[in-house]
Design a protein around this motif. Structure first.
Motif, mmCIF file in Angstrom:
data_model
loop_
_atom_site.group_PDB
_atom_site.id
_atom_site.type_symbol
_atom_site.label_atom_id
_atom_site.label_comp_id
_atom_site.label_asym_id
_atom_site.label_seq_id
_atom_site.Cartn_x
_atom_site.Cartn_y
_atom_site.Cartn_z
ATOM 1 N N ARG A 228 -12.906 9.468 6.843
ATOM 2 C CA ARG A 228 -13.725 9.054 5.699
ATOM 3 C C ARG A 228 -12.931 8.820 4.417
ATOM 4 N NH1 ARG A 228 -17.747 13.522 3.605
ATOM 5 N NH2 ARG A 228 -15.705 14.452 3.231
ATOM 6 N N ASP A 229 -12.250 9.832 3.918
ATOM 7 C CA ASP A 229 -11.590 9.699 2.627
ATOM 8 C C ASP A 229 -10.407 8.736 2.652
ATOM 9 O OD1 ASP A 229 -13.441 11.305 1.412
ATOM 10 O OD2 ASP A 229 -12.217 13.116 1.457
ATOM 11 N N PRO A 230 -9.553 8.755 3.692
ATOM 12 C CA PRO A 230 -8.467 7.765 3.708
ATOM 13 C C PRO A 230 -8.968 6.324 3.679
ATOM 14 C CG PRO A 230 -8.002 9.513 5.281
ATOM 15 C CD PRO A 230 -9.406 9.739 4.791
ATOM 16 N N VAL A 231 -10.065 6.045 4.380
ATOM 17 C CA VAL A 231 -10.616 4.683 4.394
ATOM 18 C C VAL A 231 -11.242 4.351 3.046
ATOM 19 C CG1 VAL A 231 -12.427 3.234 5.406
ATOM 20 C CG2 VAL A 231 -10.926 4.593 6.887
ATOM 21 N N ARG A 232 -12.040 5.265 2.523
ATOM 22 C CA ARG A 232 -12.682 5.015 1.230
ATOM 23 C C ARG A 232 -11.656 4.901 0.111
ATOM 24 N NH1 ARG A 232 -17.795 9.287 1.525
ATOM 25 N NH2 ARG A 232 -19.150 8.018 2.883
ATOM 26 N N ASP A 233 -10.602 5.700 0.177
ATOM 27 C CA ASP A 233 -9.577 5.635 -0.865
ATOM 28 C C ASP A 233 -8.921 4.266 -0.938
ATOM 29 O OD1 ASP A 233 -10.063 8.238 -1.581
ATOM 30 O OD2 ASP A 233 -8.325 9.081 -0.541
#
Length: 539
Positions: free
Chosen positions: A405-410
């Motif tokens: 989630r966070d790596p993609v959203r970042d």
């Protein structure tokens, strides 16, 4: 006393006077001796050393762990007297030191003293070495007011947070941190919407206060069709898709990144994609994205996660056997997808490989990432082994999405997961627990193809011949299971014939059913990338 002085004393002074003088002389001598003795006892050695008191004001977290330790420095630690705010307290002797845990103390200033007190005939005169520390306790956290941000349409859009954190030294969101003004006001800009995040206010004593951030990314309506890597490079198939876009029938293209064969459609620089031979360079990702974005189309990249025969075969051959789902004999698990088709979702390297592809695609400019085959193989669990699995397959799959989630959203992309239609009622059959998955994605995409349902499912006698009914009724479950999360429901709908001939009317019936259920976005699936454009309204 020499003889001449004695003789003089006898000859000059009367006997009474001599007696008084002697007494006086002895008294003076006694005082001198006592002074020397007492002085010796009162000559204080080097002071004691105390550790454990943090610098500055002691906050709530430091207070809970506070342990004051005094080194007796060669003295008997049992002779040490401790006082806190003038009252005796008891410490614990440990070796040559005494430790004391104050526990919870009231906010304000406190005085702690440690001193060696020895016994003996002259003990009442003897003051041993000691140490005194004065410290301040402040356990009151800051108070926080936050103006919640408006929703944004993309993770590529920065968000400004404003508010007031009275008593705080600084506020932070993730790795972003700013000091507060004298009145506690702050303004902090974060590079993307902090969905499922919180703001932390910290004061000088280290006390913290957290405030949930109700940020949201409201994805625009998605009207998408599935396009394979090879179809994009086929002039006729690509033209058909672009014509639908020009007519306003679609606004999104779902373009494959990694397909069911494990082939990565563009020239990926992810090391494992290159080492395994998966990076095929079928299309130019930057050029494709540029063309589609110039037409104001969004692009969702599909990654077939764990059905990956290319990686599974390479890993097994190279000795990375834990990267592959196995049978009870320790051989590759065989299924109707092939003799060696599924990689092990529990293995960190396999998880990282898929996340690396997702992050790379987001950096290239894909607006969203959708994982497909983010599940275990269907079949009996007794015939499968997942090396390294420490929880249930359903939990492991959900945790993979959390890690993504966070790596993609970042990198600015939203995240979705394609799931089986039966996952709403039979989650363990393929390890897709919808409420768990919905915590970590922007949408779940149930595959509701009418041809894939059994007769009688959801009380629909013949789902394949009743596309409206089966889509409408099955979506109700998914909407219930995702309620209370940030996840939307965007169904995959059928635009192919399997047992029943499907044309504009059958495709349109599914789109209408989804809209009636409250889900106006959709993805259309046709493996050959040939669509019934007449089913789509030009709006």
């Amino acid at each position: 006393m020499n003889e001449s002085w004695c003789a003089l004393n006898k000859s000059v002074l009367p006997t009474g006077r001599r007696r008084l003088l002697a007494i006086a002389f002895i008294a003076v001598l006694s005082i001198l001796v006592a002074s020397v003795t007492i002085g010796a006892f009162r000559a204080e050695p080097e002071g004691l050393t105390m550790t454990g008191l943090p610098e500055g004001v002691v906050g709530a977290s430091a207070m809970a762990a506070l342990e004051l330790r005094v080194d007796a420095r060669g003295h008997d630690p049992n002779d040490m007297r401790l006082e806190l705010d003038g009252e005796p307290v008891t410490g614990a002797v440990a070796g040559n030191a005494v430790s004391y845990r104050p526990g919870n103390l009231a906010d304000g200033t406190h005085r702690f003293t440690a001193e060696i007190r020895s016994g003996g005939l002259l003990g009442f005169l003897k003051a041993g070495p000691g140490v005194t520390k004065i410290f301040t306790v402040d356990t009151e956290p800051p108070t926080v007011e936050l103006s919640q941000p408006a929703s944004v349409p993309s993770y590529r859009q920065s968000v400004v947070l404003r508010g007031k954190a009275t008593g705080a030294d600084h506020v932070s969101v993730g790795t972003q941190s700013v000091p507060t003004a004298a009145d506690g006001s702050f303004e902090i800009t974060v590079p993307r919407a902090p969905v499922d995040a919180e703001m932390i206010a910290v004061d000088a004593a280290g006390n913290t206060a957290a405030k949930a951030i109700n940020a949201a990314v409201d994805l625009p309506r998605i009207k998408a069709v599935h396009v394979t890597a090879y179809a994009w490079m086929h002039e006729g198939l690509r033209a058909g898709v672009l014509d639908m876009a020009r007519e306003g029938r679609i606004n999104t293209v779902q373009l494959d990144i990694k397909d069911e064969d494990g082939i990565v459609g563009y020239d990926s620089q992810v090391p494992l994609a290159r080492a395994s031979g998966a990076a095929a360079g079928i299309y130019d990702a930057r050029a494709a994205l540029q063309q589609l974005h110039d037409m104001n189309l969004s692009v969702v990249g599909r990654i077939v996660a764990f059905r990956d025969p290319t990686m599974a075969e390479w890993a097994w051959r190279e000795g990375h056997r834990d990267w592959v789902i196995q049978n009870p004999s320790g051989e590759p698990y065989s299924s109707h997808y092939g003799a060696i088709a599924f990689t092990n979702f529990a293995d960190p390297e396999i998880r990282k490989y898929n996340i690396d592809l997702a992050v790379e695609a987001a950096e290239l400019g894909f607006d969203g990432i959708m994982y497909d085959y983010v599940r275990r193989p269907d079949g009996s669990l007794s015939q499968m082994q997942f090396p390294g699995l420490t929880d249930t397959p359903s939990v492991s799959i959900a945790q993979f999405l959390r890690e993504s989630r966070d790596p993609v959203r970042d990198k600015g992309a939203h995240l979705g997961a394609a799931v089986f239609g039966i996952a709403s009622t039979r989650p363990d059959a393929i390890a897709q627990d919808i409420p768990m998955i919905a915590q970590y994605v922007d949408y779940v995409a149930p595959m509701l193809y009418p041809s894939h349902w059994n007769p009688g499912e959801y009380d629909v006698a013949n789902p394949n011949s009743q596309p409206y009914d089966i889509v409408f009724r099955s979506l109700a479950d998914f909407n219930i299971l995702t309620a209370g999360t940030h996840a939307d429901v965007i169904p995959w709908l059928q635009d192919f014939s399997l047992g029943v001939n499907y044309g504009d009317a059958e495709v349109r019936a599914q789109i209408d059913a989804a809209a009636a259920a409250g889900d106006t976005s959709f993805f259309l699936w046709n493996a050959a990338t040939r669509y019934h454009s007449g089913a789509l309204s030009p709006n």
